[in-house]
Design a protein around this motif. Structure first.
Motif, PDB file in Angstrom:
ATOM      1  N   SER A  37      -0.698   7.187  -6.090  1.00  0.00           N
ATOM      2  CA  SER A  37      -1.202   7.499  -4.755  1.00  0.00           C
ATOM      3  C   SER A  37      -0.573   6.623  -3.673  1.00  0.00           C
ATOM      4  O   SER A  37      -0.712   6.907  -2.480  1.00  0.00           O
ATOM      5  CB  SER A  37      -2.727   7.337  -4.717  1.00  0.00           C
ATOM      6  N   LYS A  38       0.138   5.567  -4.085  1.00  0.00           N
ATOM      7  CA  LYS A  38       0.811   4.690  -3.125  1.00  0.00           C
ATOM      8  C   LYS A  38       2.241   5.140  -2.838  1.00  0.00           C
ATOM      9  O   LYS A  38       2.859   4.663  -1.888  1.00  0.00           O
ATOM     10  CB  LYS A  38       0.841   3.249  -3.647  1.00  0.00           C
TER      11      LYS A  38
ATOM     12  N   ALA B 139      -0.012   3.446  -9.459  1.00  0.00           N
ATOM     13  CA  ALA B 139       0.431   3.470  -8.061  1.00  0.00           C
ATOM     14  C   ALA B 139       0.868   4.858  -7.577  1.00  0.00           C
ATOM     15  O   ALA B 139       1.517   4.966  -6.540  1.00  0.00           O
ATOM     16  CB  ALA B 139       1.576   2.481  -7.867  1.00  0.00           C
TER      17      ALA B 139
ATOM     18  N   ASN C   6       0.797  -1.222   0.000  1.00  0.00           N
ATOM     19  CA  ASN C   6       0.000   0.000   0.000  1.00  0.00           C
ATOM     20  C   ASN C   6       0.833   1.278   0.000  1.00  0.00           C
ATOM     21  O   ASN C   6       0.359   2.325  -0.409  1.00  0.00           O
ATOM     22  CB  ASN C   6      -0.930   0.029   1.223  1.00  0.00           C
ATOM     23  N   LYS C   7       2.086   1.182   0.461  1.00  0.00           N
ATOM     24  CA  LYS C   7       2.940   2.366   0.562  1.00  0.00           C
ATOM     25  C   LYS C   7       4.304   2.063  -0.056  1.00  0.00           C
ATOM     26  O   LYS C   7       4.985   1.123   0.350  1.00  0.00           O
ATOM     27  CB  LYS C   7       3.075   2.795   2.027  1.00  0.00           C
TER      28      LYS C   7
ATOM     29  N   LEU D 287       2.932  -4.963  -7.087  1.00  0.00           N
ATOM     30  CA  LEU D 287       1.833  -4.057  -6.765  1.00  0.00           C
ATOM     31  C   LEU D 287       0.496  -4.786  -6.690  1.00  0.00           C
ATOM     32  O   LEU D 287      -0.370  -4.439  -5.891  1.00  0.00           O
ATOM     33  CB  LEU D 287       1.762  -2.933  -7.797  1.00  0.00           C
TER      34      LEU D 287
END
Length: 366
Positions: free
Chosen positions: A91-92, A89, A71-72, A178
């Motif tokens: 926003s990750k 990705a 998620n990060k 991902l």
């Protein structure tokens, strides 16, 4: 008495039938630790618990255990940030090597990057990165901070490619890490890249070695640096039907002398998107004797969300632009502006205007 016996026999038969019916269509419970499925298709690398960690092999050949769900992200490799954005990705990404001033197009197509910490490179700050608590760190195999990153106890995935075959593997690996829609997006991009490579090579493979123009790719005017062999730049030059004038020099961004360039005498010079102005080179008297300058074949490389010529997702556009630039007579019908528009819409989810396309093709900012 006979009636009692008859009733008892009937009751026993009924109970027997009921017991058989209750077990019909069910598998026996397996012994502890064994699967109830008879298929046995799970590979040793698969984790039976889909929510648990999994192990991947990165492009340095290292086995890395990563979370089931990422998620990060922290992305320390400049070029790979565009690949991550392309796979949805942005926003990750909680920490990045990029900054909006230098790469404004990437922040335009990947607005989630605006929330990321700009670090790595000369601005690397380990403490700030730790505070972002990334699930995973992407970096190039040549990153000087690998040991520091590994000391965080966070999975570090090393990436690198010098050919299009390796690039496709990098995109696939990133998509797999991902997960979710990124897997299909990675496959779609690789299909597009493969199709373009095939169509271009169908033409350029017929060019005799003696007829291939010598192409010099300049990555910096001061100091003078070029890209040699064992690079993705060398690969796209060859795909496009040229030969790398600096093939005797190995690796990226190698400093050379003007005497070496004069000896190579390239037929075509391509100035990298962030290397300086191609007109400056063309007007410099030190370059006046070189064939490319005399023939007016000095070109500015396009630059968009990332530099088209350097390891990003837009390599798929670079091979087309380079083919038309190096061998224009063989690719008269190739419309680069149209291809760029379609690419951005399909893979970066962004509708370019005609004006924006022209800015990208001439390496200008939005």
């Amino acid at each position: 008495m006979k009636k009692v016996v008859s009733v008892l026999l009937a009751l026993m038969m009924a109970l027997s039938i009921a017991a058989c019916a209750s077990t019909a269509g069910t598998e026996p419970t397996p012994p502890s630790g064994q699967s109830a499925s008879p298929s046995g298709n799970a590979s040793p690398s698969q984790t039976p618990d889909s929510t648990g960690p999994r192990t991947i092999t990165d492009m340095a050949g290292k086995e890395v255990t990563i979370p089931a769900t990422v998620n990060k992200i922290a992305d320390a490799w400049f070029a790979h940030n565009e690949i991550a954005v392309m796979l949805g990705a942005d926003s990750k990404i909680v920490a990045t090597a990029m900054n909006e001033k230098t790469y404004p197009w990437l922040y335009l197509v990947g607005p989630g990057l605006s929330n990321a910490l700009s670090t790595f490179g000369t601005d690397f700050n380990l403490e700030e990165l730790v505070q972002k608590s990334p699930d995973i760190v992407f970096c190039s195999t040549s990153d000087k901070n690998i040991e520091k990153l590994q000391s965080m106890g966070i999975p570090v995935v090393q990436l690198m490619f010098t050919s299009f075959d390796e690039m496709r593997k990098c995109v696939t690996l990133t998509g797999d890490i991902l997960g979710g829609d990124a897997v299909a997006k990675a496959a779609a991009y690789n299909d597009y890249l493969s199709g373009k490579l095939e169509s271009i090579k169908a033409v350029t493979d017929k060019i005799a070695a003696a007829d291939r123009p010598k192409v010099l790719h300049v990555t910096s005017l001061s100091p003078l640096q070029v890209d040699g062999s064992d690079t993705i730049i060398d690969d796209w030059i060859n795909v496009a039907g040229g030969v790398n004038a600096a093939a005797s020099v190995k690796s990226n961004m190698q400093q050379v002398t003007m005497e070496q360039v004069i000896a190579w005498n390239p037929d075509v010079i391509i100035v990298g998107g962030n290397a300086g102005n191609s007109e400056t080179l063309a007007k410099d008297p030190n370059w006046a004797s070189i064939a490319a300058v005399q023939k007016g074949q000095v070109y500015q490389n396009p630059a968009g969300a990332f530099l088209w010529d350097r390891y990003g997702a837009e390599e798929a556009l670079q091979i087309q632009w380079a083919a038309k630039t190096i061998n224009p007579d063989l690719f008269k019908d190739l419309d680069i502006a149209s291809e760029a528009k379609s690419f951005y819409k399909t893979f970066l989810n962004y509708d370019l205007t005609d004006d924006q396309v022209q800015k990208i093709l001439t390496a200008q900012k939005p």
